[in-house]
Write an enzyme that holds these catalytic residues in place. Structure first.
Site, PDB file in Angstrom:
ATOM      1  N   SER A   5       0.834  -1.200   0.000  1.00  0.00           N
ATOM      2  CA  SER A   5       0.000   0.000   0.000  1.00  0.00           C
ATOM      3  C   SER A   5       0.875   1.260   0.000  1.00  0.00           C
ATOM      4  O   SER A   5       1.658   1.469  -0.920  1.00  0.00           O
ATOM      5  CB  SER A   5      -0.953  -0.040   1.201  1.00  0.00           C
ATOM      6  OG  SER A   5      -1.984   0.898   1.060  1.00  0.00           O
TER       7      SER A   5
ATOM      8  N   ASP B  68      -9.678  -5.010  -4.856  1.00  0.00           N
ATOM      9  CA  ASP B  68      -9.043  -3.818  -4.303  1.00  0.00           C
ATOM     10  C   ASP B  68      -9.317  -2.621  -5.206  1.00  0.00           C
ATOM     11  O   ASP B  68      -9.170  -2.707  -6.431  1.00  0.00           O
ATOM     12  CB  ASP B  68      -7.537  -4.067  -4.196  1.00  0.00           C
ATOM     13  CG  ASP B  68      -6.775  -2.950  -3.510  1.00  0.00           C
ATOM     14  OD1 ASP B  68      -7.401  -1.970  -3.076  1.00  0.00           O
ATOM     15  OD2 ASP B  68      -5.539  -3.076  -3.407  1.00  0.00           O
TER      16      ASP B  68
ATOM     17  N   HIS C  65      -7.906  -5.411  -0.553  1.00  0.00           N
ATOM     18  CA  HIS C  65      -6.663  -4.729  -0.203  1.00  0.00           C
ATOM     19  C   HIS C  65      -5.964  -5.396   0.986  1.00  0.00           C
ATOM     20  O   HIS C  65      -6.579  -5.664   2.010  1.00  0.00           O
ATOM     21  CB  HIS C  65      -6.968  -3.260   0.106  1.00  0.00           C
ATOM     22  CG  HIS C  65      -5.769  -2.385   0.166  1.00  0.00           C
ATOM     23  ND1 HIS C  65      -4.903  -2.225  -0.888  1.00  0.00           N
ATOM     24  CD2 HIS C  65      -5.272  -1.609   1.171  1.00  0.00           C
ATOM     25  CE1 HIS C  65      -3.941  -1.386  -0.557  1.00  0.00           C
ATOM     26  NE2 HIS C  65      -4.142  -1.011   0.698  1.00  0.00           N
TER      27      HIS C  65
END
Length: 324
Positions: free
Chosen positions: A162, A265, A297
């Protein structure tokens, strides 16, 4: 006044009118362990005394017992939108322990100062400071014996998830422009692994990208919390790496890239777009994209024992063990 909420970003954090910040997740920590966990030992080492910042170093127990065992070196940057989580959370301690065991590598997990108290570019600056600190061990005369004795600086890999993946991209770009160690002829980085990378833009990247305006507004608000001085919002080149014409990927400072994305995601198209832009840029390396079907995610951190997470770890460790 202290109980009055100015910004509510539940379930992540709340900011009160008094200025107090209450993080609602990612604040738990676990200590390093000199006793093997999954065959891996760990310890914390300060890399920036001025800012009270440390890294957590992981080493396979078997390597610790040997004096001449040189292993690939993984430098990892945690996610959390630049705002939550730390390198010392149970989530990342578990992931790094598993990664080191599976990859048979030395790992350095970087803790950096977080927004909004320390807005961007502070997380990037701290990460670069940490990376430079790691490379002070390239001659075997650095501060930390585990790195002096066991890190193979011809096999260095950067990874993050991320926001951490975003950091990895920028570290690899910067490494191509600035030498990490005196006398080093290239970047010193063999490859990077981007796990569900946090890139974004004001407009959808392609016809498959999410057009959910509520979601897009939430992501923009979260970015502005981390980077309040971004004049272009989510089109800031630090975040809009894929669509921004000012971002040239041809100079990415490594020879191979693994991008891992998840089908459900919201960031999935950004990961695919990054790989496509990289291939078209004139960059001379190799890039691969792996998509996990039916997953969202950072699922591999949230449910590490599921089949798809095990496959992620298999690809992750294979990339590192594959060397240059």
């Amino acid at each position: 006044m202290d109980s009055e909420i100015a910004v509510d970003c539940s379930p992540l954090l709340k900011i009160y009118k008094s200025g107090r910040i209450e993080r609602l997740m990612g604040e738990a920590t676990v200590p390093p362990s000199s006793e093997p966990q999954n065959g891996v030992v760990s310890k914390d080492v300060v890399y920036s005394a001025d800012n009270n910042l440390s890294v957590r170093i992981y080493l396979p127990e078997k390597a610790a017992a040997e004096t001449d065992s040189k292993l690939p070196l993984l430098v990892y940057f945690h996610g959390g939108g630049f705002i939550i989580e730390t390198a010392f959370s149970p989530t990342y301690h578990t992931f790094l322990t598993t990664s080191v065991s599976a990859s048979n590598c030395v790992a350095v997990s970087v803790d950096y100062r977080r927004a909004p108290e320390h807005p961007i570019s502070v997380p990037f600056d701290d990460s670069w400071t940490a990376l430079k600190w790691v490379f002070t061990h390239i001659t075997g005369s650095g501060q930390e014996d585990w790195l002096n004795k066991h890190a193979d600086f011809s096999r260095v890999f950067l990874s993050g998830d991320s926001a951490g993946a975003n950091i990895v991209h920028h570290m690899a770009m910067r490494a191509a422009k600035e030498k990490l160690s005196p006398g080093l002829n290239d970047t010193g980085i063999s490859g990077i692994i981007l796990l569900h990378p946090y890139f974004w833009s004001k407009t959808p990247i392609d016809e498959k990208d999410t057009k959910d305006e509520t979601l897009r507004m939430k992501i923009e608000a979260f970015w502005m919390m981390a980077s309040p001085n971004s004049k272009d919002g989510t089109d800031d080149p630090l975040l809009n790496v894929v669509q921004s014409e000012s971002v040239d990927l041809s100079g990415l400072g490594c020879g191979k890239v693994l991008v891992m994305v998840a089908e459900k995601d919201a960031l999935v198209r950004q990961g695919w777009g990054y790989a496509a832009k990289l291939e078209k840029s004139g960059w001379k390396g190799e890039v691969e994209v792996v998509e996990s079907e039916g997953e969202d995610h950072v699922f591999h951190l949230l449910k590490p024992e599921c089949d798809n997470a095990i496959e992620v770890m298999h690809k992750f460790s294979g990339f590192i063990k594959g060397g240059n």
